[in-house]
Design an enzyme around this catalytic site. Structure first.
Site, PDB file in Angstrom:
ATOM      1  CD  GLN A  48    -135.147 -26.657 -41.513  1.00  0.00           C
ATOM      2  OE1 GLN A  48    -135.300 -25.900 -40.370  1.00  0.00           O
ATOM      3  NE2 GLN A  48    -134.836 -27.747 -41.717  1.00  0.00           N
ATOM      4  CG  ASN A  68    -134.317 -30.316 -45.058  1.00  0.00           C
ATOM      5  OD1 ASN A  68    -134.572 -29.783 -43.845  1.00  0.00           O
ATOM      6  ND2 ASN A  68    -134.830 -31.506 -45.264  1.00  0.00           N
ATOM      7  CB  CYS A  77    -140.105 -25.844 -40.993  1.00  0.00           C
ATOM      8  SG  CYS A  77    -138.818 -24.781 -40.033  1.00  0.00           S
ATOM      9  N   GLY A  78    -142.132 -25.719 -37.845  1.00  0.00           N
ATOM     10  CA  GLY A  78    -142.778 -24.862 -37.050  1.00  0.00           C
ATOM     11  C   GLY A  78    -142.083 -23.743 -36.898  1.00  0.00           C
ATOM     12  CG  ASN A  79    -138.466 -22.916 -34.776  1.00  0.00           C
ATOM     13  OD1 ASN A  79    -139.179 -22.306 -34.082  1.00  0.00           O
ATOM     14  ND2 ASN A  79    -137.473 -23.874 -34.586  1.00  0.00           N
ATOM     15  CG  ASN A 198    -136.336 -34.385 -38.194  1.00  0.00           C
ATOM     16  OD1 ASN A 198    -135.586 -33.519 -38.452  1.00  0.00           O
ATOM     17  ND2 ASN A 198    -137.531 -34.632 -38.737  1.00  0.00           N
ATOM     18  CD  GLU A 216    -134.340 -28.878 -38.664  1.00  0.00           C
ATOM     19  OE1 GLU A 216    -135.561 -28.702 -38.942  1.00  0.00           O
ATOM     20  OE2 GLU A 216    -133.709 -28.087 -37.836  1.00  0.00           O
ATOM     21  NE  ARG A 217    -136.569 -35.410 -42.946  1.00  0.00           N
ATOM     22  CZ  ARG A 217    -137.859 -35.714 -43.375  1.00  0.00           C
ATOM     23  NH1 ARG A 217    -138.227 -36.989 -43.752  1.00  0.00           N
ATOM     24  NH2 ARG A 217    -138.825 -34.790 -43.431  1.00  0.00           N
ATOM     25  CB  CYS A 225    -136.008 -28.573 -34.552  1.00  0.00           C
ATOM     26  SG  CYS A 225    -136.874 -29.415 -35.732  1.00  0.00           S
ATOM     27  N   GLY A 226    -138.898 -26.561 -34.182  1.00  0.00           N
ATOM     28  CA  GLY A 226    -140.155 -26.607 -33.748  1.00  0.00           C
ATOM     29  C   GLY A 226    -140.962 -28.066 -33.510  1.00  0.00           C
TER      30      GLY A 226
END
Length: 300
Positions: A48, A68, A77-79, A198, A216-217, A225-226
């Site tokens: 990402q 993406n 996007c958590g990460n 996802n 991941e989409r 993936c967070g």
């Protein structure tokens, strides 16, 4: 006149590769072709891209667009959110931040590089919120399967939206034993998911531990993936498979996910810097990118 340099920072959260670009002082916007060019460059290949723009809402630090690898947008996007907060903590010394994304406002608190907590907001379980293309009134287990009708490999997944849509299949053997790279794209683009989805395989190992793998989409197989960790955790809790605080282990490492009594998802995990450089030079160099700067060096 030579364009002014624009700093990019290559980071990762549990091996989930992130590129951060800050346009708050000027520059932008990025075209989808630019995003794909950065993703295709070996120096900056990412899962990402987090692009910071000037704040639109009072009390926030930035408006963040998330891309993406194929140039499409993601709402959450958590990460990546942990990465931008860690970077800003190093730059400013502050420990709390608020970012606006397509999915809403995200509050982040930084203790150190291994304990960055993001309030990912409230999960949404309604079939129209995920969204699905047809009604399912109990989204803890929908009618969807992988494999033959009379002997499916996986079936009856849970679905949820945690800023982006997720489908979680409950595995009865180690998640590494499934060919997620083969069927992940088929599920991502299944007509049941009008905005794509996802795809996560989850192995619940105890009341407080889960192992997952995610397709991941818009990005494909990922080490971390967070939002998938958050989605899996709340779906497991909703099915009463786990307690309200769990460690979710991804190929890149563990995240701690808590679903609070006031319906917030808290995700805690690490972030680190790999290198940084000039986005302008990177995009103009084609197949011969300018070498990245050393970590923490600042562009003029």
């Amino acid at each position: 006149m030579t364009p002014a340099p624009i700093r990019y920072v290559k980071m990762n959260g549990l091996g989930n590769e992130i590129v951060v670009v800050d346009f708050r002082l000027g520059g932008g916007p990025l075209k989808p072709a630019d995003v794909r060019a950065v993703a295709d460059n070996p120096a900056t290949a990412f899962d990402q891209m987090m692009v910071l723009h000037r704040a639109r809402t009072p009390g926030t630090d930035a408006f963040v667009l998330i891309f993406n690898t194929d140039g499409s947008e993601s709402a959450a996007c958590g990460n990546g959110t942990r990465c931008i907060a860690w970077l800003e903590h190093l730059d400013t010394g502050r420990s709390t931040f608020r970012y606006e994304t397509r999915a809403g406002l995200l509050d982040v608190s930084v203790k150190d590089g291994t304990a960055i907590t993001v309030d990912m907001g409230q999960p949404r379980f309604g079939w129209t919120d995920i969204p699905l293309s047809e009604p399912f009134h109990d989204t803890r287990a929908i009618e969807l399967q992988i494999g033959p009708i009379d002997a499916p490999i996986l079936h009856s997944p849970s679905v949820v939206n945690v800023g982006n849509p997720h489908v979680v299949f409950w595995a009865d053997k180690p998640v590494e034993s499934y060919d997620l790279g083969r069927f992940g794209p088929m599920i991502e683009n299944h007509p049941l998911f009008p905005e794509r989805v996802n795809v996560t395989l989850a192995d619940v190992q105890s009341r407080n531990t889960i192992r997952i793998r995610t397709w991941e989409r818009g990005a494909g197989l990922t080490r971390a993936c967070g939002t998938a960790a958050c989605a899996t955790a709340v779906c497991a809790m909703r099915k009463r498979l786990t307690d309200r605080k769990v460690t979710v282990t991804l190929p890149g490492g563990p995240l701690v996910i808590e679903w609070t009594a006031d319906d917030r998802i808290l995700m805690t995990g690490p972030a680190e810097i790999e290198h940084e450089g000039d986005l302008v030079a990177l995009l103009s160099a084609g197949d011969a990118p300018a070498p990245p700067l050393v970590p923490h060096e600042r562009l003029p």
